[in-house]
Scaffold this motif. Sequence first.
Motif, PDB file in Angstrom:
ATOM      1  N   GLY A   1       0.862  -1.233   0.066  1.00  0.00           N
ATOM      2  CA  GLY A   1      -0.038  -0.101   0.095  1.00  0.00           C
ATOM      3  C   GLY A   1       0.718   1.089   0.066  1.00  0.00           C
ATOM      4  O   GLY A   1       0.238   2.179  -0.348  1.00  0.00           O
ATOM      5  N   TYR A   2       2.148   1.124   0.253  1.00  0.00           N
ATOM      6  CA  TYR A   2       2.909   2.426   0.175  1.00  0.00           C
ATOM      7  C   TYR A   2       4.177   2.332  -0.516  1.00  0.00           C
ATOM      8  O   TYR A   2       4.937   1.272  -0.520  1.00  0.00           O
ATOM      9  N   ARG A   3       4.486   3.313  -1.076  1.00  0.00           N
ATOM     10  CA  ARG A   3       5.682   3.389  -1.881  1.00  0.00           C
ATOM     11  C   ARG A   3       7.026   3.145  -1.249  1.00  0.00           C
ATOM     12  O   ARG A   3       7.840   2.714  -2.028  1.00  0.00           O
ATOM     13  N   GLU A   4       7.029   3.440   0.026  1.00  0.00           N
ATOM     14  CA  GLU A   4       8.360   3.096   0.747  1.00  0.00           C
ATOM     15  C   GLU A   4       8.837   1.649   0.566  1.00  0.00           C
ATOM     16  O   GLU A   4       9.807   1.524   0.421  1.00  0.00           O
ATOM     17  N   HIS A   5       7.812   0.591   0.484  1.00  0.00           N
ATOM     18  CA  HIS A   5       8.136  -0.661   0.244  1.00  0.00           C
ATOM     19  C   HIS A   5       8.844  -0.943  -1.073  1.00  0.00           C
ATOM     20  O   HIS A   5       9.899  -1.436  -1.017  1.00  0.00           O
TER      21      HIS A   5
END
Length: 284
Positions: free
Chosen positions: A207-211
């Motif tokens: 769900g998060y771009r940081e991943h």
Amino acid sequence: MDLTLGNFVKGLLELGYEQGRNIDVIRRVGIFQDRVPSMEEMVVLVKPDIIAAPATLEAVAARKATSTIPIVCAALADAVHLGLIASEARPGGNVTGIEPYIAGLPTKQIELAREIAPTARRVGLLVNMSDPKGPPQVGDLKAACGALGLGVVEADANTAKDIPTALAALANEHIDVVVVLQTNLLLQMSEQIAAIALEKRLPTVFGYREHVIYGGLVSYGVDLRWCYRRAGYFVDKILRGARPGDLPIEFPSELWLAVNLKTAKALGVSVPAGLLARANEVIE
């Protein structure tokens, strides 16, 4: 500076607040050298005008510590059920902020999983049920899979030590694609999750771009950088006299699609051209 503090300070700067000049942002972890103080200790020692909580768990701790000091949370979830607010339109107490969990998002993430794994029949969920943001997502993801006739296998990771075992369990179940929940712990462990998923040959949706920055395959969801910058708006309103209970909870209006082509190549996944064309961010 990190994702939370760095973007929060940027948001304040955009509104004319400069650290050390007309505002002091004090990190809770910096009060004692040998340990992280409790929220109650922070309230007593610092006497802040506003508490900025990065996520729900911190907002819950802050609310237990004080019912009078305004609390602004940049990533708030399940706030009504937890008793933090009366309603999203009119919070009513001393807590307000941004809710990054958007209804319908899990369905979009499952559709994305089908795009990168068109023949998928079994979806794995890496869950973190001890986080308040976890259970609602699991329910929605299961419903989305059920609507498409996809089987679901869950693996719970409530501590960092659980993550390798949980991902290994999903790999052993011969899962076609994994969806990782949006929780504090799983976000903090982005690099480890990406490395293990690659080792286990698991195409993974986040769900998060940081991943994805840390090596995950693809993500679709709220841009947390915006959430933490936007928290500055609430701080500004409160400093100008607004009551947190009168400031409605906000929801992000745009979602962010990120793809890591290096990871796709390593996994042997062919990313559809249409998906790449829609992507906000492509890492090569």
